[in-house]
Design an enzyme around this catalytic site. Structure first.
Site, PDB file in Angstrom:
ATOM      1  CG  ASN A   1     -57.368 -67.961 -66.782  1.00 49.53           C
ATOM      2  OD1 ASN A   1     -56.783 -68.302 -67.821  1.00 49.53           O
ATOM      3  ND2 ASN A   1     -56.994 -66.905 -66.056  1.00 49.53           N
TER       4      ASN A   1
ATOM      5  CE  LYS B   1     -54.404 -68.023 -63.622  1.00 49.68           C
ATOM      6  NZ  LYS B   1     -53.954 -67.450 -62.368  1.00 49.68           N
TER       7      LYS B   1
ATOM      8  CG  HIS C   1     -56.090 -62.664 -65.242  1.00 49.30           C
ATOM      9  ND1 HIS C   1     -54.926 -62.726 -64.515  1.00 49.30           N
ATOM     10  CD2 HIS C   1     -56.899 -63.632 -64.758  1.00 49.30           C
ATOM     11  CE1 HIS C   1     -55.039 -63.706 -63.620  1.00 49.30           C
ATOM     12  NE2 HIS C   1     -56.227 -64.271 -63.753  1.00 49.30           N
TER      13      HIS C   1
ATOM     14  CD  GLU D   1     -52.027 -64.731 -63.679  1.00 46.86           C
ATOM     15  OE1 GLU D   1     -52.322 -65.255 -64.762  1.00 46.86           O
ATOM     16  OE2 GLU D   1     -52.263 -65.265 -62.577  1.00 46.86           O
TER      17      GLU D   1
ATOM     18  CD  GLU E   1     -59.528 -64.062 -61.247  1.00 46.50           C
ATOM     19  OE1 GLU E   1     -59.736 -65.270 -61.171  1.00 46.50           O
ATOM     20  OE2 GLU E   1     -58.658 -63.570 -61.991  1.00 46.50           O
TER      21      GLU E   1
ATOM     22  N   GLY F   1     -53.420 -68.108 -57.059  1.00 50.50           N
ATOM     23  CA  GLY F   1     -52.303 -69.057 -57.114  1.00 50.50           C
ATOM     24  C   GLY F   1     -51.527 -69.179 -55.811  1.00 50.50           C
TER      25      GLY F   1
ATOM     26  CB  SER G   1     -56.698 -70.044 -53.946  1.00 47.98           C
ATOM     27  OG  SER G   1     -55.380 -69.594 -54.209  1.00 47.98           O
TER      28      SER G   1
ATOM     29  N   GLY H   1     -55.754 -72.865 -61.412  1.00 51.42           N
ATOM     30  CA  GLY H   1     -55.105 -74.163 -61.249  1.00 51.42           C
ATOM     31  C   GLY H   1     -56.065 -75.346 -61.185  1.00 51.42           C
TER      32      GLY H   1
HETATM   33  P1  13P Z   1     -55.978 -69.827 -59.201  1.00 55.39           P
HETATM   34  O1  13P Z   1     -57.344 -70.477 -59.138  1.00 55.39           O
HETATM   35  O2  13P Z   1     -54.921 -70.737 -59.705  1.00 55.39           O
HETATM   36  O3  13P Z   1     -55.656 -69.129 -57.935  1.00 55.39           O
HETATM   37  O4  13P Z   1     -56.104 -68.673 -60.332  1.00 55.39           O
HETATM   38  C1  13P Z   1     -57.148 -67.791 -60.258  1.00 55.39           C
HETATM   39  C2  13P Z   1     -57.179 -66.985 -61.512  1.00 55.39           C
HETATM   40  O5  13P Z   1     -56.330 -66.139 -61.710  1.00 55.39           O
HETATM   41  C3  13P Z   1     -58.222 -67.283 -62.490  1.00 55.39           C
HETATM   42  O6  13P Z   1     -58.282 -66.301 -63.475  1.00 55.39           O
END
Ligand code: 13P
Length: 257
Positions: A9, A11, A95, A97, A167, A173, A213, A235
């Site tokens: 992902n 983002k 998600h 977010e 998640e 993150g 993460s 990330g």
């Molecule tokens: P990170 O791997 O950057 O923590 O993000 C996880 C995520 O939200 C994947 O959808």
């Protein structure tokens, strides 16, 4: 046996040049013999460009979001019909977010799941609790509620098409990883919830991933559990070497199970 899947992902990252560079490298990497599905979810503005680069490969493409309406006066939104017309196979729905910054509710998410299924897209449904909920000991009941709301009015056939991703928000993150053992406990509960809502076969067939993460140096702790069918990687999916290492970890455990 469920096939493992690693989903990147991206983002709202990276710039176009870096994105192209990343997928050219992925394209040149031999995925054909892998036992693991690989999917990348670029920002919607880049979907066509990225799909063109990856068109003769086995790498799957997902969108990061969609609206549930098919068309209409909804400025700025992308419809499931549009994604289907582009041949996008998957779409991330719910998600954290989107829930946090764009105020998506469980009900919106359920509508989006139904709409994605109607247009032949595989919904990647995200669930997970925040830190406060975990510290109060309510993680399981919170996530169970999210799963039940997501599955509302879906039949067994629909449910078997889903991918779920656990998640925990506090692990996204932040560099704080939910241990494989804790993630596995929640994922077992998600399977039990699916079974109660639908059937044992749905609960056995649905792929459930861990996200938060994920890095090449921590993911073995998750992917070693038979119940955890892969990772939703933020990330680390932007870094070619890291992403490949994560895919290889999934590939190695696939050979063991
Ligand atoms: P990170 O791997 O950057 O923590 O993000 C996880 C995520 O939200 C994947 O959808």
């Amino acid at each position: 046996m469920r096939k493992k899947i690693i989903i990147g992902n991206w983002k709202m990252n990276p710039g176009l040049t870096d994105a192209q560079d990343l997928v050219f490298k992925l394209k040149n990497y031999a995925f054909k013999n892998k036992q693991v599905d690989v999917c990348v979810c670029p920002p919607s503005a880049y979907l066509v460009t990225i799909m063109n680069i990856l068109k003769d490969t086995s790498i799957l493409i997902g969108a990061q979001n969609m609206f549930y309406k098919e068309e209409g006066a909804f400025t700025g939104e992308t419809s499931p019909k549009m994604l289907r017309d582009l041949n996008v196979g998957m779409v991330i729905i719910g998600h954290s977010e989107r829930r946090q910054f764009f105020h998506e509710t469980d009900q919106d998410i359920n509508l989006k799941i139904k709409s994605a299924l109607k247009f032949g897209l595989v919904p990647i449904v995200c669930v997970g609790e925040d830190l406060q909920t975990r510290e109060k000991g309510n993680a399981e009941s919170w996530v169970k509620g999210q799963v039940e709301a997501a599955l509302k009015d879906l039949n067994q056939n629909d449910i078997e098409k889903l991918i779920l991703a656990y998640e925990p928000i506090w692990a996204i993150g932040t560099g704080k990883v939910c241990s494989g053992e804790d993630a596995n406990k929640i994922i077992e509960m998600i399977r039990a919830t699916i079974k109660a809502h639908s059937s044992e076969s749905s609960s056995n067939n649905v792929r459930i991933l861990y996200g938060g993460s994920v890095k090449s140096d921590n993911f073995n702790d998750h992917i070693k559990f038979e119940n955890i069918d892969g990772g939703l990687v933020g990330g680390a999916s932007l870094n070619f070497e890291e992403f490949i290492k994560i895919i290889n970890l999934a590939n190695n455990v696939h050979a063991l199970h």
